[in-house]
Write a protein that holds these residues in place. Structure first.
Motif, short mmCIF file in Angstrom:
data_model
loop_
_atom_site.label_atom_id
_atom_site.label_comp_id
_atom_site.label_asym_id
_atom_site.label_seq_id
_atom_site.Cartn_x
_atom_site.Cartn_y
_atom_site.Cartn_z
N SER A 172 -9.73 51.78 34.12
CA SER A 172 -10.96 51.91 33.24
C SER A 172 -10.57 52.59 31.90
O SER A 172 -9.46 53.40 31.78
N GLY A 227 -11.75 55.28 30.64
CA GLY A 227 -11.73 56.74 30.92
C GLY A 227 -10.56 57.13 31.72
O GLY A 227 -9.89 58.20 31.33
N GLN A 228 -10.24 56.48 32.62
CA GLN A 228 -9.06 56.65 33.54
C GLN A 228 -7.66 56.55 32.73
O GLN A 228 -6.80 57.35 32.67
N LEU A 248 -14.66 58.79 27.99
CA LEU A 248 -15.01 59.56 28.89
C LEU A 248 -16.34 59.48 29.27
O LEU A 248 -17.38 59.58 28.41
N ASP A 249 -16.80 59.81 30.54
CA ASP A 249 -17.89 59.83 31.10
C ASP A 249 -18.45 61.39 31.04
O ASP A 249 -17.67 62.17 30.63
N VAL A 250 -19.55 61.66 31.55
CA VAL A 250 -20.19 63.31 31.48
C VAL A 250 -18.98 63.88 32.15
O VAL A 250 -18.71 65.22 31.91
N GLU A 251 -18.45 63.44 33.40
CA GLU A 251 -17.48 64.35 34.11
C GLU A 251 -16.38 64.60 33.20
O GLU A 251 -15.82 65.55 33.25
#
Length: 194
Positions: free
Chosen positions: A120, A122-123, A149-152
């Motif tokens: 993804s 983000g990854q 990036l997501d919240v984490e």
């Protein structure tokens, strides 16, 4: 202690000046967030700060080694995260950490053997950010590190940054989105169109 100083920097693209007479002193333990609309010269100024571009006028004084991470991830889509980081390590003289440990810290260790084209956004971004942990360089110069990036992931970046500045490092960063509120010691500098 000043780790990076930009004095009277004028720079631009083509013949168009984007930044004129810019001064900045980045101290250990501090974060400087460059903000501004598209086209105001944020990326160009970061490239100057990272030593990738010569300013038209002015001087950059780096009292410590710099890490550069551009808004593109700089990863080969055909290589795995492990292979990408190892290739980066092979080109560096100051590697102090193992790629596997950096991937664990960024939460992409389970994907270490998958080609980056299968990851993804983000990854892929986390894989690129893992390079920051491979060599101990006090000054991080990051262009849009929060993209994808997501919240984490955002909180993970905040943790990395806070740890880095607590150890005497510094960060010069651009981001169109607000930096996570948990990042300490942030100074915002707004670049305006000339």
């Amino acid at each position: 202690m000043a780790l990076l100083t930009l004095s009277g920097i004028t720079t631009g693209r083509g013949r168009r000046a984007l930044v004129e007479g810019f001064d900045l002193t980045l101290h250990a333990g501090r974060v400087c967030h460059l903000s501004g609309a598209n086209g105001t010269g944020k990326t160009t100024l970061l490239e100057v700060a990272a030593g990738l571009r010569t300013p038209w006028q002015g001087q950059v004084t780096a009292a410590a080694a710099r890490h550069w991470l551009g808004h593109r991830n700089g990863l080969s889509a055909a290589l795995t995260p492990m292979e990408n980081l190892q290739a980066w390590c092979d080109l560096q003289a100051d590697v102090s950490s193992a790629p596997a440990e950096a991937l664990r810290a960024l939460g992409v260790y389970p994907q270490r053997h998958r080609p980056c084209r299968q990851l993804s956004a983000g990854q892929r971004r986390r894989t690129a950010l893992a390079r920051l942990l491979l060599a101990a360089r006090p000054v991080w110069v990051l262009d849009e590190p929060l993209d994808g990036l997501d919240v984490e992931g955002l909180e993970l970046v905040a943790t990395l940054v806070n740890s880095h500045i607590a150890e005497g490092g510094a960060l010069l960063v651009t981001s169109h989105q607000p930096l996570p509120g948990s990042i300490a010691a942030v100074q915002t500098v707004d670049l305006r169109s000339p």
